[in-house]
Design a protein around this motif. Structure first.
Motif, PDB file in Angstrom:
ATOM      1  N   ARG A 116     -38.660 103.406 -44.620  1.00  0.00           N
ATOM      2  CA  ARG A 116     -38.139 104.349 -43.626  1.00  0.00           C
ATOM      3  C   ARG A 116     -37.294 105.476 -44.219  1.00  0.00           C
ATOM      4  NH1 ARG A 116     -36.756 100.437 -38.459  1.00  0.00           N
ATOM      5  NH2 ARG A 116     -38.904 100.210 -37.808  1.00  0.00           N
ATOM      6  N   GLN A 117     -36.171 105.089 -44.838  1.00  0.00           N
ATOM      7  CA  GLN A 117     -35.239 106.134 -45.309  1.00  0.00           C
ATOM      8  C   GLN A 117     -34.838 105.867 -46.755  1.00  0.00           C
ATOM      9  OE1 GLN A 117     -32.489 105.256 -41.974  1.00  0.00           O
ATOM     10  NE2 GLN A 117     -32.430 107.473 -41.715  1.00  0.00           N
TER      11      GLN A 117
ATOM     12  N   SER B  94     -40.754 107.539 -44.197  1.00  0.00           N
ATOM     13  CA  SER B  94     -41.314 108.043 -42.938  1.00  0.00           C
ATOM     14  C   SER B  94     -40.287 108.766 -42.081  1.00  0.00           C
ATOM     15  CB  SER B  94     -41.918 106.887 -42.143  1.00  0.00           C
ATOM     16  OG  SER B  94     -40.936 105.902 -41.867  1.00  0.00           O
ATOM     17  N   ARG B  95     -39.000 108.431 -42.239  1.00  0.00           N
ATOM     18  CA  ARG B  95     -38.001 109.007 -41.317  1.00  0.00           C
ATOM     19  C   ARG B  95     -37.047 109.985 -41.997  1.00  0.00           C
ATOM     20  NH1 ARG B  95     -36.912 104.386 -36.799  1.00  0.00           N
ATOM     21  NH2 ARG B  95     -39.066 103.657 -36.765  1.00  0.00           N
TER      22      ARG B  95
ATOM     23  N   GLU C 199     -41.023 114.825 -38.637  1.00  0.00           N
ATOM     24  CA  GLU C 199     -42.264 114.175 -38.205  1.00  0.00           C
ATOM     25  C   GLU C 199     -42.489 112.910 -39.051  1.00  0.00           C
ATOM     26  OE1 GLU C 199     -43.273 116.480 -41.733  1.00  0.00           O
ATOM     27  OE2 GLU C 199     -41.999 116.822 -39.996  1.00  0.00           O
ATOM     28  N   ARG C 200     -43.056 111.867 -38.439  1.00  0.00           N
ATOM     29  CA  ARG C 200     -43.338 110.624 -39.160  1.00  0.00           C
ATOM     30  C   ARG C 200     -44.429 110.858 -40.215  1.00  0.00           C
ATOM     31  NH1 ARG C 200     -39.232 109.164 -37.049  1.00  0.00           N
ATOM     32  NH2 ARG C 200     -39.007 107.538 -35.471  1.00  0.00           N
TER      33      ARG C 200
ATOM     34  N   TYR D  22     -46.537 108.765 -43.410  1.00  0.00           N
ATOM     35  CA  TYR D  22     -46.777 107.431 -43.980  1.00  0.00           C
ATOM     36  C   TYR D  22     -47.661 107.498 -45.228  1.00  0.00           C
ATOM     37  CZ  TYR D  22     -44.972 106.002 -39.429  1.00  0.00           C
ATOM     38  OH  TYR D  22     -44.183 105.840 -38.324  1.00  0.00           O
TER      39      TYR D  22
END
Ligand code: FAD
Ligand code: FMN
Length: 456
Positions: free
Chosen positions: A357-358, A386-387, A391-392, A394
């Motif tokens: 994620r971060q 992703s974060r 915008e997400r 992946y």
């Protein structure tokens, strides 16, 4: 542990002992694979019975182990047998086969496991005439999933519709149910080698001591992820495993369902290391196994653990190829074990594409990954958070963005290893791989062992 828990673990040992037996027979059968096939060919060549094909569709190896066990029983009873993965079978070979026994597990949401994905698309996707084929299906699955034994059922229905003749009704196996497995094995004659062996004991549960535990993602928006170090509780040599292998953890509250975890270290590290995400049920209680490992156990306590070879995810056969390692979350465990093996072997043609994620909280094993990048063990690194942008974004998006590089690596013979979430990550990566490589190369990667997955 209370009495009920010990009784539960006792029951689990019975199941474990049976599974260990299967594993032991499988290991031995595997070693005798060449001989068995050679013998089988010789028998049929001598005018004996035509050989029976034993076909398996397996993700984590159970169906494959049962297929080998079946072949050995047939062979011991004088029936020549050949074992083959379903993806290695084409329509023409099946069309000219007189007798085939299928051992098929189910993955995803009622889907074919990876070892049968190409067969399911190519062969089962086209009409076939199989009137001269006699067959039987052993379907492995778990009733906890909506589509119980979905692939075994689909295979059986397809064979029947193609005119093939059932030797007996399909046997569905819920969660390795020993009675259903015994019913299948009883069809092929007495077991030749049910005596206990060192191999069986090696494959059974043993007590391991938690030597260390560390939270790796403090402050994360996701559930806590822990790095665990375990050592055998009794002195002696460290048991062997290969990068890509799994362990199973026995859970007292659910004795028939040990939980799988990908090993993130090598035996030469002196510790069996895991990367475990702490599950929380909607009522706030912790997941049975992940709660045990991440919270209930204290450092110094022991846990019942069993090594589980995962041949479908090992490096075997791909050692001299470049590797593309793709994953997310705790999937880094299996990829890290492979990278450690590659570093030890001096192979630096490795590309890691990893998603979390971060960067601030979820850059698991950061020091090690950055050291690999600095040392050149990682020829290319893509960390995809992703974060960290509006915008997400992946890992599959990064693969599409890097399509030219991906094509170059595949052209140079790279093998692709995917570890982590089945939903979202692995399905997205699969779609990206098909798009970039094209369907023909995707099939070739799948059928030649250049595309391997440990996904859950
Ligand atoms: C091949 C493979 C490799 C794996 N590798 C890893 C790995 O490296 N690291 C890792 O962390 N995990 C891994 N897993 C996942 C792991 O095996 C477990 O599934 C996971 O840790 C959850 O198990 P648990 O016993 O903690 O949770 P469980 O108690 O089984 O709960 C899991 C889910 O079941 C439902 N559930 C169960 N009981 C209840 C209840 N009482 N109330 C409400 N809902 C409930 C919930 O949806 C819950 O989220 C792997 C799985 C596979 C198949
Ligand atoms: C991620 C995952 C998805 C699964 N999906 C299903 C399913 O949809 N239906 C089912 O009956 N069993 C399902 N199973 C259970 C497996 O089919 C079962 O564990 C089987 O024994 C595995 O055999 P294998 O080791 O040969 O792959 C699933 C298991 C996992 C880990």
């Amino acid at each position: 542990m209370n009495d009920a828990a010990w009784r539960a673990l006792g029951a689990s040992s019975t199941v474990a002992a049976y599974a260990a037996l299967c594993a032991a027979i499988y290991l031995r059968a595997r070693r005798q694979k060449t001989a068995a096939v050679r013998d089988a060919a010789a028998l049929s060549g001598n005018g004996g019975q035509p050989s029976t094909l034993v076909l398996f569709a397996s993700q984590t190896g159970q169906a494959e182990a049962i297929a080998w066990q079946t072949a050995r029983r047939l062979h011991a009873a004088g029936t020549p047998a050949r074992v083959m993965e379903l993806n290695a079978l084409d329509a023409a070979t099946l069309g000219s086969t007189e007798r085939a026994l299928f051992v098929a597990s189910t993955y995803g949401e009622g889907d074919a496991p990876d070892g049968a994905s190409v067969f399911a698309e190519r062969v089962m996707g086209s009409p076939s005439a199989l009137a001269s084929l006699r067959y039987a299906v052993l379907a492995l699955g778990d009733r906890q999933y909506t589509n119980f034994c979905g692939f075994g059922r689909a295979l059986d229905a397809w064979l029947h519709a193609a005119g093939a003749v059932r030797e007996f009704e399909r046997i569905d196996v819920d969660n390795s149910d020993p009675a259903a497995l015994a019913e299948w094995h009883a069809r092929w004659g007495a077991a030749a080698d049910l005596e206990s062996s060192l191999e069986e004991q090696a494959a059974s549960f043993a007590q391991w001591r938690l030597a260390s535990r560390e939270l790796l993602n403090a402050g994360s928006a996701g559930a806590p992820v822990f790095h665990l170090g375990l050592v055998p509780s009794h002195a002696g040599a460290m048991p062997h495993w290969a990068s890509g292998d799994l362990v199973q953890i026995a859970v007292a509250s659910d004795p028939t369902r040990p939980r799988d975890y990908s090993i993130s270290s090598l035996p030469t590290d002196g510790e069996l290391q895991l990367l475990v995400r702490q599950e929380q049920h909607p009522d706030g209680t912790l997941g049975s196994a992940s709660g045990l490992l991440s919270s209930t156990l204290s450092v110094g306590d022991t846990v019942a653990l069993r090594l589980r070879p995962h041949r479908g995810f090992r490096l075997d056969g791909n050692e001299s190829r470049p590797l593309i390692l793709i994953g997310n979350g705790t999937g880094l465990a299996g990829l890290r074990a492979h990278l450690r093996a590659r570093a030890a072997a001096g192979r630096h043609d490795n590309w890691l594409v990893f998603g979390e994620r971060q960067a601030a909280h979820d850059f698991l094993y950061r020091d090690e990954i950055e050291a690999w990048q600095a040392d050149g063990v990682l020829q290319r690194l893509d960390m995809v958070f992703s974060r960290d942008q509006p915008e997400r974004f992946y890992v599959q998006h990064r693969l599409l963005q890097s399509a030219d590089t991906l094509k170059d690596w595949l052209r140079n013979g790279a093998a692709v290893y995917v570890c982590g979430s089945l939903q979202g990550m692995a399905s997205g990566v699969d779609a990206a791989l098909r798009q970039v490589a094209g369907e023909a190369l995707w099939s070739e990667l799948s059928t030649t062992g250049r595309y391997r997955r440990d996904v859950y």
